[in-house]
Design a protein around this motif. Structure first.
Motif, mmCIF file in Angstrom:
data_model
loop_
_atom_site.group_PDB
_atom_site.id
_atom_site.type_symbol
_atom_site.label_atom_id
_atom_site.label_comp_id
_atom_site.label_asym_id
_atom_site.label_seq_id
_atom_site.Cartn_x
_atom_site.Cartn_y
_atom_site.Cartn_z
ATOM 1 N N PRO A 65 1.022 -1.636 0.113
ATOM 2 C CA PRO A 65 0.657 0.172 -0.075
ATOM 3 C C PRO A 65 0.971 1.366 -0.065
ATOM 4 N N CYS A 66 1.900 1.390 -0.220
ATOM 5 C CA CYS A 66 3.031 2.306 0.019
ATOM 6 C C CYS A 66 2.879 3.479 -1.627
ATOM 7 N N ASN A 67 2.540 4.527 -0.855
ATOM 8 C CA ASN A 67 2.256 5.586 -2.385
ATOM 9 C C ASN A 67 3.647 6.873 -2.370
ATOM 10 N N ASP A 68 4.552 6.445 -1.739
ATOM 11 C CA ASP A 68 6.313 6.969 -1.552
ATOM 12 C C ASP A 68 5.644 8.456 -1.221
ATOM 13 N N ILE A 69 4.741 8.245 0.165
ATOM 14 C CA ILE A 69 4.703 9.789 1.261
ATOM 15 C C ILE A 69 4.916 9.082 3.041
ATOM 16 N N CYS A 70 6.412 8.976 2.778
ATOM 17 C CA CYS A 70 6.665 8.223 3.418
ATOM 18 C C CYS A 70 6.973 8.456 4.745
ATOM 19 N N THR A 71 6.225 9.205 5.823
ATOM 20 C CA THR A 71 6.627 10.515 6.956
ATOM 21 C C THR A 71 5.823 9.189 8.050
ATOM 22 N N ILE A 72 6.169 9.563 9.171
ATOM 23 C CA ILE A 72 5.526 8.956 10.622
ATOM 24 C C ILE A 72 5.009 10.355 11.527
ATOM 25 N N ASP A 73 4.355 9.725 11.691
ATOM 26 C CA ASP A 73 2.783 11.241 11.708
ATOM 27 C C ASP A 73 3.992 10.871 13.825
ATOM 28 N N ARG A 74 4.317 11.476 14.138
ATOM 29 C CA ARG A 74 5.226 11.304 15.961
ATOM 30 C C ARG A 74 4.158 10.824 16.761
ATOM 31 N N SER A 75 3.087 11.330 16.782
ATOM 32 C CA SER A 75 2.210 11.197 17.760
ATOM 33 C C SER A 75 1.277 9.146 17.404
ATOM 34 N N SER A 76 1.030 9.287 16.742
ATOM 35 C CA SER A 76 0.781 7.921 15.469
ATOM 36 C C SER A 76 1.755 6.756 15.825
ATOM 37 N N ARG A 77 2.672 7.336 15.365
ATOM 38 C CA ARG A 77 4.146 6.254 14.825
ATOM 39 C C ARG A 77 3.252 5.517 13.936
ATOM 40 N N LEU A 78 2.288 6.452 12.896
ATOM 41 C CA LEU A 78 1.748 5.563 11.400
ATOM 42 C C LEU A 78 2.515 6.454 10.778
ATOM 43 N N CYS A 79 2.325 5.521 9.015
ATOM 44 C CA CYS A 79 2.792 6.552 8.035
ATOM 45 C C CYS A 79 2.012 7.423 7.186
ATOM 46 N N ILE A 80 1.975 8.750 7.891
ATOM 47 C CA ILE A 80 0.555 9.609 6.721
ATOM 48 C C ILE A 80 0.429 9.017 5.282
ATOM 49 N N GLY A 81 1.293 8.355 4.683
ATOM 50 C CA GLY A 81 1.103 7.945 3.273
ATOM 51 C C GLY A 81 0.215 6.412 3.272
ATOM 52 N N CYS A 82 0.533 5.477 4.164
ATOM 53 C CA CYS A 82 0.086 4.559 4.205
ATOM 54 C C CYS A 82 -1.074 3.873 4.826
ATOM 55 N N GLY A 83 -0.771 4.878 6.104
ATOM 56 C CA GLY A 83 -1.337 4.495 7.294
ATOM 57 C C GLY A 83 -0.718 2.661 8.255
ATOM 58 N N ARG A 84 0.393 2.273 7.964
ATOM 59 C CA ARG A 84 1.069 1.693 8.486
ATOM 60 C C ARG A 84 2.054 1.808 9.572
ATOM 61 N N SER A 85 2.252 1.398 10.303
ATOM 62 C CA SER A 85 3.411 1.411 11.721
ATOM 63 C C SER A 85 4.542 0.641 10.655
ATOM 64 N N LEU A 86 5.371 1.400 11.378
ATOM 65 C CA LEU A 86 7.213 1.292 10.919
ATOM 66 C C LEU A 86 6.816 -0.684 10.673
ATOM 67 N N SER A 87 7.132 -1.139 12.425
ATOM 68 C CA SER A 87 6.774 -2.641 11.959
ATOM 69 C C SER A 87 5.862 -3.772 10.669
#
Length: 59
Positions: free
Chosen positions: A4-26
């Protein structure tokens, strides 16, 4: 299964989720070796997460 990666790879600091795809780092890290069932499980979580991230961004 396609990532589901869409090359907007930025992690939201509070939720720790990628703002591009919604996945966690793990989840991002495990994607390539995850079973199709696990990938479907991760994908099922993403719509709600993306809605939450969008609502947070509007505040």
């Amino acid at each position: 299964m396609k990532s589901p990666c869409n090359d907007i790879c930025t992690i939201d600091r509070s939720s720790r989720l990628c703002i591009g795809c919604g996945r966690s780092l793990s989840e991002i890290g495990e994607w390539g070796s995850a079973s199709p069932g696990r990938q479907r499980e991760i994908l099922s979580l993403l719509p709600d997460r993306m809605r939450q991230l969008a609502a947070k961004a509007k505040r």
